[in-house]
Design a protein around this motif. Structure first.
Motif, PDB file in Angstrom:
ATOM      1  N   VAL A 187      -1.333   5.578   4.025  1.00  0.00           N
ATOM      2  CA  VAL A 187      -1.320   4.335   4.796  1.00  0.00           C
ATOM      3  C   VAL A 187      -0.494   3.312   4.021  1.00  0.00           C
ATOM      4  CG1 VAL A 187      -2.696   2.408   5.677  1.00  0.00           C
ATOM      5  CG2 VAL A 187      -3.551   4.754   5.903  1.00  0.00           C
ATOM      6  N   VAL A 188       0.443   2.688   4.707  1.00  0.00           N
ATOM      7  CA  VAL A 188       1.184   1.585   4.098  1.00  0.00           C
ATOM      8  C   VAL A 188       0.605   0.289   4.644  1.00  0.00           C
ATOM      9  CG1 VAL A 188       3.297   2.869   3.655  1.00  0.00           C
ATOM     10  CG2 VAL A 188       2.994   1.765   5.863  1.00  0.00           C
ATOM     11  N   PRO A 189       0.199  -0.653   3.754  1.00  0.00           N
ATOM     12  CA  PRO A 189      -0.360  -1.924   4.224  1.00  0.00           C
ATOM     13  C   PRO A 189       0.646  -2.665   5.097  1.00  0.00           C
ATOM     14  CG  PRO A 189      -0.720  -1.636   1.865  1.00  0.00           C
ATOM     15  CD  PRO A 189       0.237  -0.566   2.286  1.00  0.00           C
ATOM     16  N   VAL A 190       0.115  -3.456   6.006  1.00  0.00           N
ATOM     17  CA  VAL A 190       0.989  -4.193   6.913  1.00  0.00           C
ATOM     18  C   VAL A 190       1.904  -5.133   6.145  1.00  0.00           C
ATOM     19  CG1 VAL A 190      -0.665  -6.084   7.308  1.00  0.00           C
ATOM     20  CG2 VAL A 190       0.997  -5.476   9.099  1.00  0.00           C
ATOM     21  N   GLU A 191       1.467  -5.564   4.941  1.00  0.00           N
ATOM     22  CA  GLU A 191       2.300  -6.453   4.130  1.00  0.00           C
ATOM     23  C   GLU A 191       3.555  -5.767   3.622  1.00  0.00           C
ATOM     24  OE1 GLU A 191      -1.933  -7.822   3.987  1.00  0.00           O
ATOM     25  OE2 GLU A 191      -0.919  -5.912   3.633  1.00  0.00           O
ATOM     26  N   TRP A 192       3.606  -4.421   3.622  1.00  0.00           N
ATOM     27  CA  TRP A 192       4.796  -3.683   3.180  1.00  0.00           C
ATOM     28  C   TRP A 192       5.774  -3.477   4.333  1.00  0.00           C
ATOM     29  CZ3 TRP A 192       2.822   1.014  -0.218  1.00  0.00           C
ATOM     30  CH2 TRP A 192       2.044   0.513  -1.280  1.00  0.00           C
ATOM     31  N   THR A 193       5.471  -4.035   5.487  1.00  0.00           N
ATOM     32  CA  THR A 193       6.282  -3.785   6.679  1.00  0.00           C
ATOM     33  C   THR A 193       6.705  -5.107   7.333  1.00  0.00           C
ATOM     34  OG1 THR A 193       4.507  -3.820   8.330  1.00  0.00           O
ATOM     35  CG2 THR A 193       4.790  -1.783   7.070  1.00  0.00           C
ATOM     36  N   ASP A 247       8.649  10.424   5.064  1.00  0.00           N
ATOM     37  CA  ASP A 247       9.360   9.480   5.926  1.00  0.00           C
ATOM     38  C   ASP A 247       9.564   8.118   5.282  1.00  0.00           C
ATOM     39  OD1 ASP A 247       9.618  11.355   7.935  1.00  0.00           O
ATOM     40  OD2 ASP A 247       7.754  10.742   8.932  1.00  0.00           O
ATOM     41  N   VAL A 248       8.805   7.793   4.230  1.00  0.00           N
ATOM     42  CA  VAL A 248       8.954   6.487   3.583  1.00  0.00           C
ATOM     43  C   VAL A 248       9.475   6.621   2.148  1.00  0.00           C
ATOM     44  CG1 VAL A 248       7.203   5.361   5.007  1.00  0.00           C
ATOM     45  CG2 VAL A 248       6.515   6.479   2.880  1.00  0.00           C
ATOM     46  N   ALA A 249       9.809   7.836   1.751  1.00  0.00           N
ATOM     47  CA  ALA A 249      10.344   8.047   0.404  1.00  0.00           C
ATOM     48  C   ALA A 249      11.653   7.270   0.253  1.00  0.00           C
ATOM     49  CB  ALA A 249      10.569   9.524   0.148  1.00  0.00           C
ATOM     50  N   ARG A 300       9.492  -1.316  10.474  1.00  0.00           N
ATOM     51  CA  ARG A 300      10.291  -1.169   9.258  1.00  0.00           C
ATOM     52  C   ARG A 300       9.350  -1.185   8.049  1.00  0.00           C
ATOM     53  NH1 ARG A 300      15.820  -2.441  10.172  1.00  0.00           N
ATOM     54  NH2 ARG A 300      16.176  -3.175  12.305  1.00  0.00           N
ATOM     55  N   VAL A 301       9.430  -0.176   7.209  1.00  0.00           N
ATOM     56  CA  VAL A 301       8.591  -0.039   6.016  1.00  0.00           C
ATOM     57  C   VAL A 301       9.464  -0.279   4.794  1.00  0.00           C
ATOM     58  CG1 VAL A 301       7.060   1.472   4.696  1.00  0.00           C
ATOM     59  CG2 VAL A 301       7.100   1.613   7.197  1.00  0.00           C
ATOM     60  N   HIS A 302       9.071  -1.243   3.954  1.00  0.00           N
ATOM     61  CA  HIS A 302       9.909  -1.683   2.843  1.00  0.00           C
ATOM     62  C   HIS A 302       9.526  -1.084   1.493  1.00  0.00           C
ATOM     63  CE1 HIS A 302      11.746  -4.666   5.465  1.00  0.00           C
ATOM     64  NE2 HIS A 302      10.528  -5.023   5.861  1.00  0.00           N
ATOM     65  N   ARG A 303       8.498  -0.236   1.457  1.00  0.00           N
ATOM     66  CA  ARG A 303       8.096   0.366   0.179  1.00  0.00           C
ATOM     67  C   ARG A 303       7.639   1.793   0.425  1.00  0.00           C
ATOM     68  NH1 ARG A 303       3.986  -3.581  -2.952  1.00  0.00           N
ATOM     69  NH2 ARG A 303       3.969  -1.743  -4.316  1.00  0.00           N
ATOM     70  N   PRO A 304       7.868   2.676  -0.550  1.00  0.00           N
ATOM     71  CA  PRO A 304       7.378   4.056  -0.410  1.00  0.00           C
ATOM     72  C   PRO A 304       5.870   4.119  -0.659  1.00  0.00           C
ATOM     73  CG  PRO A 304       8.421   3.795  -2.532  1.00  0.00           C
ATOM     74  CD  PRO A 304       8.635   2.494  -1.810  1.00  0.00           C
ATOM     75  N   ALA A 305       5.239   5.205  -0.270  1.00  0.00           N
ATOM     76  CA  ALA A 305       3.805   5.406  -0.498  1.00  0.00           C
ATOM     77  C   ALA A 305       3.573   6.822  -0.982  1.00  0.00           C
ATOM     78  CB  ALA A 305       3.023   5.156   0.783  1.00  0.00           C
ATOM     79  N   GLU A 319      13.590  -2.944   0.305  1.00  0.00           N
ATOM     80  CA  GLU A 319      13.870  -4.137   1.097  1.00  0.00           C
ATOM     81  C   GLU A 319      15.234  -4.051   1.774  1.00  0.00           C
ATOM     82  OE1 GLU A 319      11.919  -6.616   1.815  1.00  0.00           O
ATOM     83  OE2 GLU A 319      10.237  -5.930   0.601  1.00  0.00           O
ATOM     84  N   GLU A 320      16.223  -3.527   1.045  1.00  0.00           N
ATOM     85  CA  GLU A 320      17.574  -3.467   1.604  1.00  0.00           C
ATOM     86  C   GLU A 320      17.715  -2.345   2.621  1.00  0.00           C
ATOM     87  OE1 GLU A 320      22.238  -3.319   0.048  1.00  0.00           O
ATOM     88  OE2 GLU A 320      20.568  -3.222  -1.386  1.00  0.00           O
ATOM     89  N   PHE A 321      17.085  -1.220   2.319  1.00  0.00           N
ATOM     90  CA  PHE A 321      17.180  -0.072   3.229  1.00  0.00           C
ATOM     91  C   PHE A 321      15.763   0.392   3.589  1.00  0.00           C
ATOM     92  CE2 PHE A 321      21.042   0.090   0.623  1.00  0.00           C
ATOM     93  CZ  PHE A 321      22.006  -0.024   1.635  1.00  0.00           C
ATOM     94  N   PRO A 322      15.119  -0.285   4.525  1.00  0.00           N
ATOM     95  CA  PRO A 322      13.759   0.110   4.916  1.00  0.00           C
ATOM     96  C   PRO A 322      13.768   1.398   5.721  1.00  0.00           C
ATOM     97  CG  PRO A 322      14.524  -1.636   6.346  1.00  0.00           C
ATOM     98  CD  PRO A 322      15.594  -1.463   5.290  1.00  0.00           C
ATOM     99  N   ALA A 323      12.604   2.060   5.693  1.00  0.00           N
ATOM    100  CA  ALA A 323      12.411   3.212   6.575  1.00  0.00           C
ATOM    101  C   ALA A 323      12.013   2.683   7.946  1.00  0.00           C
ATOM    102  CB  ALA A 323      11.320   4.119   6.010  1.00  0.00           C
ATOM    103  N   VAL A 324      12.700   3.137   8.967  1.00  0.00           N
ATOM    104  CA  VAL A 324      12.420   2.694  10.338  1.00  0.00           C
ATOM    105  C   VAL A 324      11.739   3.841  11.077  1.00  0.00           C
ATOM    106  CG1 VAL A 324      13.385   1.787  12.474  1.00  0.00           C
ATOM    107  CG2 VAL A 324      14.433   1.189  10.269  1.00  0.00           C
ATOM    108  N   LEU A 325      10.490   3.584  11.499  1.00  0.00           N
ATOM    109  CA  LEU A 325       9.664   4.639  12.091  1.00  0.00           C
ATOM    110  C   LEU A 325       9.257   4.251  13.509  1.00  0.00           C
ATOM    111  CD1 LEU A 325       7.277   5.320   9.048  1.00  0.00           C
ATOM    112  CD2 LEU A 325       9.445   6.473   9.584  1.00  0.00           C
ATOM    113  N   GLU A 326       9.181   5.268  14.357  1.00  0.00           N
ATOM    114  CA  GLU A 326       8.704   5.061  15.724  1.00  0.00           C
ATOM    115  C   GLU A 326       7.181   4.912  15.717  1.00  0.00           C
ATOM    116  OE1 GLU A 326       8.452   7.425  20.019  1.00  0.00           O
ATOM    117  OE2 GLU A 326       9.229   8.434  18.230  1.00  0.00           O
TER     118      GLU A 326
END
Length: 440
Positions: free
Chosen positions: A122-128, A73-75, A155-160, A79-86
Protein backbone atom coordinates in the motif's frame (compact mmCIF):
# COMPACT_ATOMS: atom_id res chain seq x y z
CA UNK A 1 -16.46 -21.65 57.35
CA UNK A 2 -14.75 -23.40 60.21
CA UNK A 3 -16.21 -23.10 63.66
CA UNK A 4 -14.70 -20.75 66.21
CA UNK A 5 -14.73 -23.70 68.60
CA UNK A 6 -12.09 -25.48 66.53
CA UNK A 7 -9.65 -22.61 66.78
CA UNK A 8 -6.81 -23.22 69.27
CA UNK A 9 -7.49 -20.19 71.45
CA UNK A 10 -9.26 -19.11 74.60
CA UNK A 11 -10.42 -15.69 75.77
CA UNK A 12 -7.01 -14.97 77.31
CA UNK A 13 -4.97 -16.10 74.30
CA UNK A 14 -3.00 -13.30 72.66
CA UNK A 15 -3.00 -13.92 68.94
CA UNK A 16 -0.11 -12.85 66.77
CA UNK A 17 -0.83 -10.88 63.61
CA UNK A 18 0.25 -13.86 61.53
CA UNK A 19 -1.98 -16.30 63.45
CA UNK A 20 -5.04 -14.10 63.04
CA UNK A 21 -4.39 -13.59 59.32
CA UNK A 22 -3.73 -17.29 58.77
CA UNK A 23 -7.01 -18.17 60.49
CA UNK A 24 -8.88 -15.80 58.17
CA UNK A 25 -7.20 -16.93 54.95
CA UNK A 26 -7.56 -20.61 55.80
CA UNK A 27 -11.28 -20.11 56.34
CA UNK A 28 -12.54 -17.88 53.52
CA UNK A 29 -12.90 -19.49 50.12
CA UNK A 30 -12.94 -18.15 46.55
CA UNK A 31 -16.43 -17.44 45.28
CA UNK A 32 -17.92 -19.92 42.80
CA UNK A 33 -17.34 -19.08 39.12
CA UNK A 34 -20.12 -17.56 37.02
CA UNK A 35 -20.51 -16.61 33.36
CA UNK A 36 -20.76 -12.84 32.86
CA UNK A 37 -21.13 -10.42 29.98
CA UNK A 38 -17.84 -8.66 29.25
CA UNK A 39 -18.60 -5.31 30.87
CA UNK A 40 -20.06 -7.02 33.92
CA UNK A 41 -16.80 -8.98 34.25
CA UNK A 42 -14.62 -5.89 34.66
CA UNK A 43 -12.48 -6.22 37.78
CA UNK A 44 -13.18 -9.95 38.06
CA UNK A 45 -10.64 -12.78 37.93
CA UNK A 46 -10.62 -15.06 34.89
CA UNK A 47 -11.25 -18.72 35.79
CA UNK A 48 -10.10 -20.48 32.60
CA UNK A 49 -7.40 -19.92 30.00
CA UNK A 50 -8.79 -18.19 26.92
CA UNK A 51 -7.43 -19.21 23.52
CA UNK A 52 -7.81 -17.30 20.28
CA UNK A 53 -10.50 -18.80 18.00
CA UNK A 54 -9.65 -16.64 14.99
CA UNK A 55 -6.48 -14.77 14.06
CA UNK A 56 -6.30 -11.07 14.78
CA UNK A 57 -6.42 -9.35 12.39
CA UNK A 58 -8.34 -12.05 10.51
CA UNK A 59 -7.04 -10.91 7.08
CA UNK A 60 -4.26 -8.82 5.55
CA UNK A 61 -5.38 -5.19 5.70
CA UNK A 62 -4.15 -1.68 5.07
CA UNK A 63 -2.68 0.43 7.85
CA UNK A 64 -3.05 3.62 5.78
CA UNK A 65 -5.43 5.42 3.47
CA UNK A 66 -3.83 5.13 0.04
CA UNK A 67 -3.54 2.82 -2.95
CA UNK A 68 -3.02 -0.93 -3.11
CA UNK A 69 -0.37 -1.65 -5.76
CA UNK A 70 2.02 -4.23 -7.17
CA UNK A 71 5.64 -3.64 -6.16
CA UNK A 72 6.96 -3.94 -9.71
CA UNK A 73 4.61 -1.19 -10.91
CA UNK A 74 6.03 1.46 -8.55
CA UNK A 75 9.69 0.43 -8.66
CA UNK A 76 11.85 3.46 -9.43
CA UNK A 77 8.99 5.94 -9.06
CA UNK A 78 9.99 9.49 -8.14
CA UNK A 79 8.82 13.09 -8.19
CA UNK A 80 10.15 13.73 -11.69
CA UNK A 81 9.06 10.42 -13.17
CA UNK A 82 6.06 9.10 -11.21
CA UNK A 83 4.47 5.75 -11.83
CA UNK A 84 1.08 6.28 -13.47
CA UNK A 85 -1.41 3.54 -12.63
CA UNK A 86 -4.97 2.86 -13.69
CA UNK A 87 -7.35 3.04 -10.70
CA UNK A 88 -9.67 0.06 -10.96
CA UNK A 89 -11.84 0.52 -7.87
CA UNK A 90 -12.29 1.36 -4.21
CA UNK A 91 -11.72 -0.99 -1.29
CA UNK A 92 -13.46 0.22 1.90
CA UNK A 93 -13.23 -1.20 5.40
CA UNK A 94 -15.68 -4.08 5.65
CA UNK A 95 -15.65 -4.75 1.92
CA UNK A 96 -16.31 -8.34 0.89
CA UNK A 97 -16.24 -8.22 -2.93
CA UNK A 98 -12.71 -7.13 -3.79
CA UNK A 99 -11.38 -5.88 -7.12
CA UNK A 100 -8.28 -7.57 -8.49
CA UNK A 101 -5.17 -5.45 -9.00
CA UNK A 102 -3.36 -6.43 -12.19
CA UNK A 103 -0.22 -5.09 -13.90
CA UNK A 104 -0.24 -1.32 -14.19
CA UNK A 105 -3.27 -1.02 -11.90
CA UNK A 106 -4.06 0.26 -8.39
CA UNK A 107 -7.06 0.21 -6.07
CA UNK A 108 -7.84 3.06 -3.73
CA UNK A 109 -7.94 1.57 -0.20
CA UNK A 110 -9.02 2.76 3.22
CA UNK A 111 -7.39 2.06 6.60
CA UNK A 112 -8.48 -1.36 7.86
CA UNK A 113 -9.75 -2.50 4.46
CA UNK A 114 -8.70 -5.95 3.17
CA UNK A 115 -5.72 -6.05 0.82
CA UNK A 116 -7.23 -6.90 -2.59
CA UNK A 117 -5.97 -9.89 -4.59
CA UNK A 118 -2.96 -9.12 -6.77
CA UNK A 119 -1.80 -6.20 -4.60
CA UNK A 120 1.47 -6.54 -2.69
CA UNK A 121 1.79 -3.23 -0.86
CA UNK A 122 0.00 0.00 0.00
CA UNK A 123 1.33 3.43 -0.90
CA UNK A 124 -0.02 6.21 1.39
CA UNK A 125 -2.12 8.83 -0.32
CA UNK A 126 0.58 11.37 0.62
CA UNK A 127 2.96 9.60 -1.83
CA UNK A 128 0.54 10.24 -4.69
CA UNK A 129 -1.35 13.02 -6.41
CA UNK A 130 -4.51 11.65 -4.83
CA UNK A 131 -5.81 10.26 -8.12
CA UNK A 132 -6.25 13.76 -9.58
CA UNK A 133 -3.39 13.67 -12.10
CA UNK A 134 -3.77 13.36 -15.85
CA UNK A 135 -3.99 9.84 -17.22
CA UNK A 136 -1.61 8.74 -20.02
CA UNK A 137 -4.44 7.98 -22.41
CA UNK A 138 -7.51 10.04 -21.57
CA UNK A 139 -5.74 13.28 -20.65
CA UNK A 140 -8.64 13.95 -18.26
CA UNK A 141 -8.53 14.41 -14.50
CA UNK A 142 -9.58 11.38 -12.46
CA UNK A 143 -13.05 11.47 -11.02
CA UNK A 144 -14.20 10.19 -7.60
CA UNK A 145 -14.70 6.47 -7.42
CA UNK A 146 -17.89 4.71 -6.61
CA UNK A 147 -17.31 1.48 -4.64
CA UNK A 148 -15.78 -1.03 -7.00
CA UNK A 149 -15.85 1.40 -9.88
CA UNK A 150 -12.95 2.42 -12.09
CA UNK A 151 -12.06 6.06 -12.78
CA UNK A 152 -8.88 7.63 -14.11
CA UNK A 153 -5.34 7.20 -12.97
CA UNK A 154 -3.11 7.94 -10.01
CA UNK A 155 0.48 9.18 -10.03
CA UNK A 156 2.74 7.50 -7.42
CA UNK A 157 5.87 9.46 -6.50
CA UNK A 158 7.71 6.88 -4.36
CA UNK A 159 8.46 3.16 -4.61
CA UNK A 160 7.13 0.67 -2.03
CA UNK A 161 8.58 -2.56 -0.72
CA UNK A 162 6.55 -5.73 -0.51
CA UNK A 163 4.07 -5.69 2.40
CA UNK A 164 4.64 -1.98 3.03
CA UNK A 165 1.79 -0.53 5.15
CA UNK A 166 0.08 -3.92 5.30
CA UNK A 167 -1.03 -5.43 8.60
CA UNK A 168 -0.49 -9.16 8.21
CA UNK A 169 -3.16 -11.66 9.15
CA UNK A 170 -2.43 -12.92 12.67
CA UNK A 171 0.21 -10.26 13.35
CA UNK A 172 -1.49 -9.46 16.68
CA UNK A 173 -2.49 -12.98 17.76
CA UNK A 174 -2.91 -16.20 15.80
CA UNK A 175 -5.71 -18.74 16.05
CA UNK A 176 -4.86 -21.18 18.82
CA UNK A 177 -2.64 -18.72 20.73
CA UNK A 178 -3.19 -18.19 24.44
CA UNK A 179 -5.00 -14.87 24.75
CA UNK A 180 -5.34 -14.61 28.55
CA UNK A 181 -4.29 -16.90 31.37
CA UNK A 182 -6.55 -18.05 34.18
CA UNK A 183 -6.06 -15.75 37.16
CA UNK A 184 -5.92 -12.59 35.06
CA UNK A 185 -7.80 -9.61 36.47
CA UNK A 186 -9.98 -8.23 33.69
CA UNK A 187 -9.33 -4.53 33.11
CA UNK A 188 -10.18 -2.45 30.03
CA UNK A 189 -7.32 -3.80 27.84
CA UNK A 190 -8.20 -7.41 28.64
CA UNK A 191 -11.88 -6.80 27.94
CA UNK A 192 -10.90 -5.18 24.63
CA UNK A 193 -8.93 -8.30 23.67
CA UNK A 194 -11.81 -10.60 24.59
CA UNK A 195 -14.18 -8.54 22.47
CA UNK A 196 -11.71 -8.44 19.57
CA UNK A 197 -11.52 -12.23 19.44
CA UNK A 198 -15.28 -12.54 19.54
CA UNK A 199 -15.95 -13.46 23.17
CA UNK A 200 -19.27 -12.01 24.37
CA UNK A 201 -19.16 -13.67 27.80
CA UNK A 202 -16.44 -15.03 30.03
CA UNK A 203 -16.26 -17.28 33.11
CA UNK A 204 -14.94 -15.45 36.15
CA UNK A 205 -15.04 -15.40 39.90
CA UNK A 206 -17.37 -12.52 40.78
CA UNK A 207 -16.30 -9.54 42.82
CA UNK A 208 -17.25 -10.16 46.47
CA UNK A 209 -20.17 -8.18 47.86
CA UNK A 210 -18.95 -6.53 51.05
CA UNK A 211 -21.33 -4.86 53.49
CA UNK A 212 -19.81 -2.33 55.90
CA UNK A 213 -21.55 -1.46 59.17
CA UNK A 214 -20.18 1.03 61.69
CA UNK A 215 -21.51 1.23 65.24
CA UNK A 216 -21.74 4.01 67.77
CA UNK A 217 -24.52 6.24 69.12
CA UNK A 218 -22.18 9.21 68.79
CA UNK A 219 -21.84 8.86 65.02
CA UNK A 220 -23.52 11.32 62.67
CA UNK A 221 -23.50 11.18 58.84
CA UNK A 222 -21.36 13.85 57.15
CA UNK A 223 -23.45 16.83 56.07
CA UNK A 224 -25.62 16.93 59.20
CA UNK A 225 -25.22 19.21 62.20
CA UNK A 226 -23.25 17.89 65.18
CA UNK A 227 -24.76 18.01 68.65
CA UNK A 228 -22.75 17.85 71.86
CA UNK A 229 -20.70 14.66 72.17
CA UNK A 230 -21.22 13.65 68.55
CA UNK A 231 -18.67 13.05 65.79
CA UNK A 232 -18.94 12.36 62.08
CA UNK A 233 -18.94 8.76 60.92
CA UNK A 234 -15.72 8.32 58.91
CA UNK A 235 -15.13 4.60 59.39
CA UNK A 236 -17.97 3.38 57.19
CA UNK A 237 -16.83 5.66 54.36
CA UNK A 238 -13.17 4.69 54.71
CA UNK A 239 -13.88 0.95 54.88
CA UNK A 240 -16.37 1.01 51.99
CA UNK A 241 -13.88 2.90 49.83
CA UNK A 242 -11.11 0.50 50.88
CA UNK A 243 -13.27 -2.51 49.98
CA UNK A 244 -13.93 -1.08 46.53
CA UNK A 245 -10.24 -0.35 46.11
CA UNK A 246 -9.54 -4.00 46.94
CA UNK A 247 -11.84 -5.08 44.10
CA UNK A 248 -15.12 -5.69 45.93
CA UNK A 249 -18.62 -4.43 45.32
CA UNK A 250 -19.12 -2.60 48.61
CA UNK A 251 -22.27 -1.37 50.33
CA UNK A 252 -22.16 1.16 53.15
CA UNK A 253 -24.81 0.89 55.86
CA UNK A 254 -25.50 3.98 57.96
CA UNK A 255 -24.05 4.00 61.46
CA UNK A 256 -26.01 1.88 63.94
CA UNK A 257 -26.62 3.08 67.48
CA UNK A 258 -25.28 1.18 70.46
CA UNK A 259 -28.26 -1.13 70.63
CA UNK A 260 -27.70 -4.86 70.24
CA UNK A 261 -31.21 -5.60 68.96
CA UNK A 262 -31.01 -2.91 66.26
CA UNK A 263 -27.55 -4.07 65.19
CA UNK A 264 -28.66 -7.71 65.12
CA UNK A 265 -31.66 -6.80 62.98
CA UNK A 266 -29.48 -4.70 60.67
CA UNK A 267 -27.00 -7.51 60.15
CA UNK A 268 -29.79 -10.02 59.51
CA UNK A 269 -31.26 -7.70 56.88
CA UNK A 270 -27.89 -7.28 55.16
CA UNK A 271 -27.04 -10.98 54.90
CA UNK A 272 -29.07 -11.32 51.71
CA UNK A 273 -26.60 -9.17 49.77
CA UNK A 274 -23.33 -9.97 51.57
CA UNK A 275 -20.50 -12.33 50.72
CA UNK A 276 -18.54 -10.69 53.54
CA UNK A 277 -19.60 -8.48 56.44
CA UNK A 278 -17.32 -5.90 58.06
CA UNK A 279 -18.19 -4.06 61.27
CA UNK A 280 -16.29 -1.34 63.10
CA UNK A 281 -16.54 -0.50 66.77
CA UNK A 282 -17.91 -2.31 69.79
CA UNK A 283 -15.31 -5.10 70.03
CA UNK A 284 -13.20 -4.06 73.03
CA UNK A 285 -13.88 -4.56 76.75
CA UNK A 286 -16.04 -1.50 77.40
CA UNK A 287 -19.57 -1.33 78.75
CA UNK A 288 -21.06 -0.70 75.29
CA UNK A 289 -19.49 -3.47 73.25
CA UNK A 290 -22.58 -3.71 71.11
CA UNK A 291 -21.05 -5.93 68.41
CA UNK A 292 -20.09 -8.58 70.94
CA UNK A 293 -23.54 -8.51 72.48
CA UNK A 294 -25.37 -8.52 69.16
CA UNK A 295 -23.40 -11.42 67.74
CA UNK A 296 -23.58 -13.58 70.85
CA UNK A 297 -26.68 -15.31 69.40
CA UNK A 298 -24.84 -16.95 66.51
CA UNK A 299 -23.40 -20.45 66.73
CA UNK A 300 -26.52 -22.07 68.10
CA UNK A 301 -27.79 -25.48 67.05
CA UNK A 302 -29.64 -24.03 64.06
CA UNK A 303 -26.47 -22.54 62.69
CA UNK A 304 -23.90 -25.22 63.37
CA UNK A 305 -20.46 -24.17 62.28
CA UNK A 306 -21.19 -20.47 62.79
CA UNK A 307 -19.71 -18.29 65.46
CA UNK A 308 -17.76 -15.07 66.01
CA UNK A 309 -14.53 -15.30 67.99
CA UNK A 310 -13.52 -12.04 69.67
CA UNK A 311 -9.83 -11.99 70.35
CA UNK A 312 -6.82 -9.90 71.27
CA UNK A 313 -4.13 -9.53 68.62
CA UNK A 314 -0.58 -8.51 69.51
CA UNK A 315 -0.53 -5.37 67.39
CA UNK A 316 -0.76 -1.61 67.66
CA UNK A 317 -3.10 -0.13 66.61
CA UNK A 318 -5.91 -2.69 66.41
CA UNK A 319 -5.59 -5.04 69.37
CA UNK A 320 -9.29 -6.04 69.64
CA UNK A 321 -10.48 -8.07 66.65
CA UNK A 322 -13.32 -10.42 65.82
CA UNK A 323 -13.68 -13.08 63.15
CA UNK A 324 -16.08 -15.87 62.30
CA UNK A 325 -19.24 -16.54 60.34
CA UNK A 326 -22.88 -15.65 60.70
CA UNK A 327 -26.25 -16.67 59.32
CA UNK A 328 -27.53 -19.78 57.54
CA UNK A 329 -24.93 -19.46 54.75
CA UNK A 330 -22.07 -18.99 57.23
CA UNK A 331 -21.20 -15.59 55.79
CA UNK A 332 -17.72 -14.48 56.93
CA UNK A 333 -17.67 -11.51 59.30
CA UNK A 334 -14.70 -9.46 60.41
CA UNK A 335 -15.26 -7.18 63.40
CA UNK A 336 -12.77 -4.32 63.53
CA UNK A 337 -12.05 -1.82 66.31
CA UNK A 338 -13.73 1.57 66.21
CA UNK A 339 -10.81 4.00 66.32
CA UNK A 340 -10.37 5.26 62.74
CA UNK A 341 -6.71 4.41 62.30
CA UNK A 342 -7.11 1.06 64.08
CA UNK A 343 -10.02 0.27 61.80
CA UNK A 344 -8.19 1.18 58.60
CA UNK A 345 -4.94 -0.58 59.51
CA UNK A 346 -6.94 -3.68 60.47
CA UNK A 347 -8.69 -3.56 57.11
CA UNK A 348 -5.39 -3.43 55.23
CA UNK A 349 -3.90 -6.30 57.18
CA UNK A 350 -6.89 -8.64 57.41
CA UNK A 351 -9.94 -7.63 55.34
CA UNK A 352 -8.19 -6.72 52.11
CA UNK A 353 -6.40 -10.11 51.90
CA UNK A 354 -9.72 -11.85 52.61
CA UNK A 355 -11.42 -9.97 49.76
CA UNK A 356 -8.59 -10.79 47.38
CA UNK A 357 -8.70 -14.45 48.39
CA UNK A 358 -12.46 -14.56 47.73
CA UNK A 359 -11.78 -13.13 44.26
CA UNK A 360 -9.51 -16.10 43.58
CA UNK A 361 -6.26 -14.14 43.39
CA UNK A 362 -2.98 -15.86 44.16
CA UNK A 363 -1.21 -12.79 45.58
CA UNK A 364 -3.53 -11.24 48.15
CA UNK A 365 -1.09 -8.97 49.98
CA UNK A 366 0.08 -5.41 49.51
CA UNK A 367 3.66 -5.15 48.24
CA UNK A 368 6.36 -4.83 50.90
CA UNK A 369 9.81 -3.29 50.60
CA UNK A 370 12.79 -2.53 52.82
CA UNK A 371 13.50 1.16 53.39
CA UNK A 372 15.73 3.37 55.51
CA UNK A 373 13.90 5.16 58.32
CA UNK A 374 14.08 8.91 57.89
CA UNK A 375 13.22 10.55 61.20
CA UNK A 376 14.44 13.23 63.60
CA UNK A 377 14.36 10.88 66.55
CA UNK A 378 14.08 7.20 67.38
CA UNK A 379 10.73 5.44 67.11
CA UNK A 380 9.40 3.76 70.26
CA UNK A 381 7.27 0.62 70.14
CA UNK A 382 5.62 -1.47 72.88
CA UNK A 383 7.36 -4.75 73.55
CA UNK A 384 5.43 -7.81 72.44
CA UNK A 385 3.30 -5.98 69.86
CA UNK A 386 3.82 -5.51 66.16
CA UNK A 387 3.41 -1.81 65.52
CA UNK A 388 2.20 -0.27 62.27
CA UNK A 389 3.06 3.40 61.95
CA UNK A 390 1.89 5.61 59.12
CA UNK A 391 4.57 6.89 56.78
CA UNK A 392 5.45 8.28 53.37
CA UNK A 393 7.73 6.26 51.13
CA UNK A 394 10.00 7.59 48.38
CA UNK A 395 13.33 6.58 46.83
CA UNK A 396 14.16 3.85 49.33
CA UNK A 397 13.33 5.95 52.40
CA UNK A 398 10.26 6.14 54.62
CA UNK A 399 9.30 9.08 56.82
CA UNK A 400 6.82 8.75 59.72
CA UNK A 401 3.62 10.78 59.39
CA UNK A 402 1.91 11.85 62.62
CA UNK A 403 2.17 9.86 65.82
CA UNK A 404 1.09 6.46 67.06
CA UNK A 405 -2.38 7.58 68.17
CA UNK A 406 -5.22 5.54 66.71
CA UNK A 407 -7.44 8.61 66.22
CA UNK A 408 -5.10 10.60 63.93
CA UNK A 409 -7.10 10.56 60.68
CA UNK A 410 -5.33 13.58 59.20
CA UNK A 411 -1.97 11.82 59.40
CA UNK A 412 -3.46 8.74 57.81
CA UNK A 413 -4.72 10.83 54.88
CA UNK A 414 -1.15 11.92 54.12
CA UNK A 415 0.39 8.45 54.43
CA UNK A 416 1.04 6.00 51.59
CA UNK A 417 2.78 3.30 53.61
CA UNK A 418 2.83 1.46 56.92
CA UNK A 419 6.10 1.19 58.83
CA UNK A 420 6.34 -2.22 60.48
CA UNK A 421 8.09 -2.49 63.84
CA UNK A 422 8.43 -6.16 64.94
CA UNK A 423 7.21 -7.46 68.30
CA UNK A 424 10.73 -7.83 69.72
CA UNK A 425 11.88 -4.31 68.81
CA UNK A 426 11.26 -1.42 71.21
CA UNK A 427 13.39 1.28 69.59
CA UNK A 428 14.19 2.04 65.95
CA UNK A 429 16.96 4.56 65.34
CA UNK A 430 16.95 6.91 62.33
CA UNK A 431 18.66 5.32 59.33
CA UNK A 432 17.68 1.80 60.37
CA UNK A 433 16.28 -0.39 57.59
CA UNK A 434 12.66 -1.26 58.26
CA UNK A 435 9.90 -3.20 56.53
CA UNK A 436 7.33 -1.05 54.76
CA UNK A 437 3.85 -1.98 53.49
CA UNK A 438 3.04 0.11 50.41
CA UNK A 439 -0.56 1.29 50.40
CA UNK A 440 -0.61 3.17 47.10
Amino acid sequence: MSSAATRPAGPDHLWSVDEHLEDILSTVRPLDPIELQLLDAQGCVLVDDVTVPVSLPPFDNSSMDGYAVRVADVAGAGEEFPAVLEVVGDVAAGAADLVRVGPGQAARIMTGAPLPPGAEAVVPVEWTDGGLGEGPVSGMRARSLAPGGAAGHVRVHRPAEARAHVRAKGSDVKAGDLALEAGTVLGPPQIALLAAIGRGTVRVRPRPRVVVVSTGSELVPPGEELAGGQIYDSNSFALTAAARDAGAIAYRVGAVADDADILRSTIDDQLVRADLLVTSGGVSVGAYDVVKEALAYVGDEDEAGSGIDFRKVAMQPGKPQGFGSIGPDHTPLLALPGNPVSSYVSFELFVRPAIRAMMGLEDVHRPRVRAALRADEALRSPKGRRQFLRGRYADGEVTPVGGAGSHLIAALAHADALIVVPEDVECVEPGTEVEVVLLG
